[in-house]
Design a protein around this motif. Structure first.
Motif, PDB file in Angstrom:
ATOM      1  N   PHE A 209     -23.704 -12.863 -18.051  1.00 47.91           N
ATOM      2  CA  PHE A 209     -23.685 -11.476 -17.583  1.00 47.91           C
ATOM      3  C   PHE A 209     -24.510 -11.314 -16.315  1.00 47.91           C
ATOM      4  N   ILE A 210     -25.706 -11.880 -16.278  1.00 48.73           N
ATOM      5  CA  ILE A 210     -26.578 -11.769 -15.103  1.00 48.73           C
ATOM      6  C   ILE A 210     -25.952 -12.462 -13.901  1.00 48.73           C
ATOM      7  N   ALA A 211     -25.320 -13.638 -14.123  1.00 46.04           N
ATOM      8  CA  ALA A 211     -24.653 -14.338 -13.024  1.00 46.04           C
ATOM      9  C   ALA A 211     -23.486 -13.511 -12.495  1.00 46.04           C
ATOM     10  N   GLY A 212     -22.723 -12.899 -13.363  1.00 49.58           N
ATOM     11  CA  GLY A 212     -21.609 -12.043 -12.947  1.00 49.58           C
ATOM     12  C   GLY A 212     -22.094 -10.807 -12.206  1.00 49.58           C
ATOM     13  N   LEU A 213     -23.187 -10.244 -12.693  1.00 49.80           N
ATOM     14  CA  LEU A 213     -23.769  -9.082 -12.032  1.00 49.80           C
ATOM     15  C   LEU A 213     -24.234  -9.434 -10.618  1.00 49.80           C
ATOM     16  N   ALA A 214     -24.885 -10.561 -10.477  1.00 52.11           N
ATOM     17  CA  ALA A 214     -25.364 -10.998  -9.170  1.00 52.11           C
ATOM     18  C   ALA A 214     -24.192 -11.274  -8.225  1.00 52.11           C
ATOM     19  N   LEU A 215     -23.169 -11.945  -8.719  1.00 48.59           N
ATOM     20  CA  LEU A 215     -21.997 -12.239  -7.901  1.00 48.59           C
ATOM     21  C   LEU A 215     -21.294 -10.950  -7.470  1.00 48.59           C
ATOM     22  N   GLY A 216     -21.152 -10.003  -8.391  1.00 52.63           N
ATOM     23  CA  GLY A 216     -20.527  -8.718  -8.060  1.00 52.63           C
ATOM     24  C   GLY A 216     -21.335  -7.954  -7.021  1.00 52.63           C
TER      25      GLY A 216
ATOM     26  N   VAL B 201     -23.334  -9.274  -4.697  1.00 54.33           N
ATOM     27  CA  VAL B 201     -23.189  -9.934  -3.396  1.00 54.33           C
ATOM     28  C   VAL B 201     -21.835  -9.624  -2.777  1.00 54.33           C
ATOM     29  N   ILE B 202     -20.787  -9.701  -3.561  1.00 48.30           N
ATOM     30  CA  ILE B 202     -19.440  -9.419  -3.038  1.00 48.30           C
ATOM     31  C   ILE B 202     -19.337  -7.952  -2.634  1.00 48.30           C
ATOM     32  N   GLY B 203     -19.907  -7.059  -3.441  1.00 51.14           N
ATOM     33  CA  GLY B 203     -19.855  -5.626  -3.135  1.00 51.14           C
ATOM     34  C   GLY B 203     -20.620  -5.278  -1.880  1.00 51.14           C
ATOM     35  N   THR B 204     -21.767  -5.883  -1.679  1.00 54.03           N
ATOM     36  CA  THR B 204     -22.538  -5.575  -0.477  1.00 54.03           C
ATOM     37  C   THR B 204     -21.859  -6.106   0.773  1.00 54.03           C
ATOM     38  N   ARG B 205     -21.214  -7.253   0.657  1.00 54.25           N
ATOM     39  CA  ARG B 205     -20.480  -7.768   1.821  1.00 54.25           C
ATOM     40  C   ARG B 205     -19.325  -6.857   2.178  1.00 54.25           C
ATOM     41  N   ALA B 206     -18.571  -6.419   1.158  1.00 56.57           N
ATOM     42  CA  ALA B 206     -17.441  -5.522   1.416  1.00 56.57           C
ATOM     43  C   ALA B 206     -17.946  -4.193   1.969  1.00 56.57           C
ATOM     44  N   GLY B 207     -19.059  -3.711   1.427  1.00 58.29           N
ATOM     45  CA  GLY B 207     -19.620  -2.462   1.917  1.00 58.29           C
ATOM     46  C   GLY B 207     -20.099  -2.581   3.352  1.00 58.29           C
ATOM     47  N   ARG B 208     -20.689  -3.693   3.674  1.00 57.42           N
ATOM     48  CA  ARG B 208     -21.179  -3.911   5.037  1.00 57.42           C
ATOM     49  C   ARG B 208     -20.018  -3.995   6.021  1.00 57.42           C
ATOM     50  N   GLU B 209     -18.946  -4.662   5.630  1.00 58.21           N
ATOM     51  CA  GLU B 209     -17.780  -4.759   6.507  1.00 58.21           C
ATOM     52  C   GLU B 209     -17.168  -3.381   6.743  1.00 58.21           C
TER      53      GLU B 209
END
Length: 99
Positions: free
Chosen positions: A7-14, A16-24
């Protein structure tokens, strides 16, 4: 424990992916806003709106100072009159700094 780690690994991955998409998306919106602001038609409209706002503010200032000028203390009235006279001479200190 295995489920918590997954769960923690999935949360961290989500995250990171969300912040990259948000930044773009943020960069995309910033680029669009910059292009809009650099459009000559938009710049001309903003400039004319600012100029008409300055003109209207000057007219309102003179109208109010003429009506209220006699009903304020002499020290304040003198300052208002000097400002009024300066405005009639065509001088405009909008956007200038005294530094």
């Amino acid at each position: 424990m295995r489920y918590r780690l997954t769960f923690i690994a999935g949360l961290a991955l989500g995250y990171v992916i969300g912040t990259r998409a948000g930044r773009e998306r943020y960069e995309q919106m910033k680029k669009s806003a910059r292009q809009f602001a650099q459009n000559p038609a938009v710049r001309n409209t903003a400039e004319s709106a600012a100029q008409s706002g300055r003109d209207l503010a000057g007219k309102a200032y003179h109208a109010v100072s003429e009506k209220v000028g006699d009903k304020v203390p002499a020290s304040v009235a003198g300052r208002v009159r000097s400002l009024r006279d300066r405005g009639r001479n065509g001088e405009d200190d909008w956007g200038t700094s005294n530094t």
